[in-house]
Motif scaffolding. Structure first.
Motif, short mmCIF file in Angstrom:
data_model
loop_
_atom_site.label_atom_id
_atom_site.label_comp_id
_atom_site.label_asym_id
_atom_site.label_seq_id
_atom_site.Cartn_x
_atom_site.Cartn_y
_atom_site.Cartn_z
N THR A 98 0.82 -1.22 0.00
CA THR A 98 0.00 0.00 0.00
C THR A 98 0.85 1.27 0.00
O THR A 98 0.34 2.34 -0.34
CB THR A 98 -0.93 0.05 1.23
N GLY A 99 2.11 1.17 0.44
CA GLY A 99 2.92 2.36 0.60
C GLY A 99 2.58 3.15 1.84
O GLY A 99 3.01 4.30 1.98
N GLN A 100 1.82 2.55 2.75
CA GLN A 100 1.39 3.22 3.98
C GLN A 100 1.83 2.42 5.20
O GLN A 100 1.77 1.18 5.19
CB GLN A 100 -0.15 3.33 4.01
N LEU A 101 2.25 3.11 6.24
CA LEU A 101 2.55 2.43 7.51
C LEU A 101 1.28 1.83 8.09
O LEU A 101 0.21 2.47 8.08
CB LEU A 101 3.14 3.42 8.50
N HIS A 102 1.36 0.62 8.59
CA HIS A 102 0.20 0.01 9.23
C HIS A 102 -0.06 0.72 10.56
O HIS A 102 0.87 1.07 11.28
CB HIS A 102 0.45 -1.48 9.47
N PRO A 103 -1.36 0.93 10.91
CA PRO A 103 -1.66 1.58 12.19
C PRO A 103 -1.14 0.80 13.40
O PRO A 103 -0.95 1.38 14.46
CB PRO A 103 -3.20 1.64 12.20
N LEU A 104 -0.94 -0.51 13.23
CA LEU A 104 -0.42 -1.35 14.31
C LEU A 104 0.86 -2.02 13.83
O LEU A 104 0.89 -3.21 13.52
CB LEU A 104 -1.46 -2.40 14.71
N PRO A 105 1.96 -1.28 13.74
CA PRO A 105 3.21 -1.87 13.23
C PRO A 105 3.70 -2.98 14.14
O PRO A 105 3.41 -3.02 15.34
CB PRO A 105 4.18 -0.69 13.23
N GLY A 106 4.43 -3.92 13.53
CA GLY A 106 4.96 -5.03 14.30
C GLY A 106 3.93 -6.08 14.65
O GLY A 106 4.10 -6.83 15.61
N THR A 107 2.86 -6.17 13.86
CA THR A 107 1.79 -7.13 14.13
C THR A 107 1.44 -7.90 12.86
O THR A 107 1.84 -7.54 11.76
CB THR A 107 0.51 -6.43 14.63
N ASN A 108 0.65 -8.95 13.05
CA ASN A 108 0.06 -9.68 11.93
C ASN A 108 -1.46 -9.50 11.93
O ASN A 108 -2.22 -10.44 11.73
CB ASN A 108 0.43 -11.16 12.00
N THR A 109 -1.89 -8.28 12.17
CA THR A 109 -3.31 -7.95 12.19
C THR A 109 -3.95 -8.29 10.85
O THR A 109 -3.44 -7.88 9.80
CB THR A 109 -3.51 -6.45 12.48
N PRO A 110 -5.04 -9.05 10.83
CA PRO A 110 -5.66 -9.40 9.55
C PRO A 110 -6.30 -8.19 8.88
O PRO A 110 -6.45 -7.12 9.49
CB PRO A 110 -6.71 -10.44 9.94
N ALA A 111 -6.67 -8.38 7.63
CA ALA A 111 -7.29 -7.30 6.86
C ALA A 111 -8.55 -6.80 7.54
O ALA A 111 -9.33 -7.57 8.10
CB ALA A 111 -7.61 -7.80 5.45
#
Length: 442
Positions: free
Chosen positions: A119-132
């Motif tokens: 996506t080119g965007q930082l995930h709101p919860l970095p360092g996780t395997n949060t599902p879609a």
């Protein structure tokens, strides 16, 4: 299992079509950003797991043995550029691509780092395997699907290969349309093109129906959709999925694109009979047909992925020959057909691997510095951009982030990175906070 009236209508209308993907079809929309680039299409090749920079693209032959690994660098067609001896075909095509050896971010976890890569965007919860999640930022394919119209009958975005999962968890984030809504999800082709019986199951059932029978089903489905629209506002827009479904089923261009047996045996041999090689050939056919955006996942269901924590070199001896053969053939094939200048190819993982080999003869996750490959679509040829230190651990020149690469990708496709997207509630989202990298462009 007890079915509600709503669920019966959903499943029943899908069965009526002979399809099982109406909610996953990408529809088209009219709100393009400013055109600025030359690429008409893009292929993202995602190497799930993260290949090691020091074993493919950025070898360090003078580093200690526990850093430099098992492979020697070899010369390429570009003076001064060396890559792994396991990539001889790509070495002969190095004048067609650009290597970036200084990509960097800080997310060490597969799931959230894949979200960043796709996506080119930082995930709101970095360092996780949060599902879609529905509120996720849309994947590149969905953004382009929302901004660019494909020729009639073709999907605007296609994902080739298995959906990406981390272990037995749900699909990782970054693969869907997120807040843009399901109508912009890419059309998925999960089947293996290297198999003799390859066919796209979601298209096959009705391709043999005569035109009048297909039109009868369209009319019946339209009646069901009208009833559903009056009874449930959440289903608004579903008719666009079915409309595109019928267009795809009736399109000779679609049928031809998926007929790999129309290619010569010699060309199929050159791509290689691996799943990766034949999927690249299918991607080239879809590009030729006019699909604007494709993502190719090399992931777990291929029975070979790039997460090499243990026994790196036996694993790479399996992975690298089909990768080398397939990608080199694709680049040459696109060039020979006059498609490379108008097709952006972007090959990456979610991060690289640790400089030092661990006690299990493997390399662990390392996002601080890694390499990606770009070719075609307005990108320079035969060059290296950026550099790493003597251990391939940290950038020493032209460090760039995945969001910078995202901005450059959109620029090459003629989409202004400053474009704003809107979710279903009308909230604005900036397409990319990155900067376009001039050094990557022609």
């Amino acid at each position: 299992m007890q079915f509600t009236r709503r669920r019966w209508l959903e499943v029943g209308s899908s069965s009526l079509l002979g399809l099982n993907w109406p909610k996953a079809l990408a529809a088209d929309a009219a709100a393009p950003g400013r055109r600025s680039g030359s690429a008409k299409s893009c292929l993202v090749i995602f190497l799930w797991g993260g290949p090691g920079q020091q074993d493919l693209w950025d070898l360090k032959p003078h580093a200690p043995a526990e850093v430099r690994g098992a492979y020697r660098p070899i010369a390429t067609t570009v003076a001064g550029l060396q890559i792994s001896e396991m990539l001889p075909a790509l070495a002969r095509h190095a004048h067609l691509f650009t290597l970036v050896r200084s990509v960097t971010h800080k997310d060490f976890e597969h799931g959230s780092a894949a979200y960043l890569a796709l996506t080119g965007q930082l995930h709101p919860l970095p360092g996780t395997n949060t599902p879609a999640r529905p509120e996720d930022f849309p994947t590149y394919a969905s953004v382009v699907s929302s901004l660019r119209r494909a020729p009639t009958g073709l999907p605007s975005a296609v994902t080739l290969g298995p959906q990406i999962h981390q272990g037995n968890r749900p699909p990782v984030a970054g693969q869907s349309a997120g807040f843009l809504g399901q109508k912009f999800n890419p059309f998925r082709v999960a089947e293996d093109p290297s198999q003799d019986d390859f066919q796209v199951e979601t298209l096959t059932p009705l391709l043999e129906l005569p035109g009048p029978r297909l039109e009868d089903r369209r009319q019946l489905l339209r009646g069901l959709e009208n009833r559903r629209r009056h009874s449930d506002s959440t289903l608004e827009g579903m008719d666009s999925h079915f409309q595109q479904a019928f267009e795809m089923l009736q399109s000779s261009r679609v049928r031809r694109a998926f007929q790999l047996d129309q290619e010569s045996r010699g060309l199929r041999d050159r791509y290689g009979w691996s799943r990766f090689g034949q999927t690249l050939l299918l991607a080239r056919r879809l590009i030729e047909a006019g699909v604007p955006f494709l993502t190719l996942n090399w992931a777990r269901q291929n029975a070979d992925q790039w997460d090499t924590h243990k026994q790196t070199y036996p694993k790479l001896r399996e992975l690298l020959p089909p990768f080398d053969q397939g990608l080199a053939t694709l680049l040459g094939d696109l060039r020979d057909r006059g498609l490379l200048d108008s097709t952006l190819v972007y090959c990456l993982g979610e991060f690289g691997r640790t400089p030092r080999i661990n006690a299990d003869a493997g390399r662990d996750h390392w996002p601080d510095c890694y390499s990606v490959l770009l070719a075609g679509g307005g990108v320079g040829q035969g060059q290296v951009v950026g550099a790493s230190d003597r251990l391939a651990a940290y950038p020493t020149a032209q460090a760039m982030s995945p969001w910078d690469l995202a901005a450059t990708l959109y620029h090459c496709l003629g989409i202004d990175p400053a474009t704003h997207l809107q979710d279903s509630l009308g909230r604005d989202y900036l397409l990319s906070s990155g900067r376009v990298i001039p050094a990557l462009l022609r």
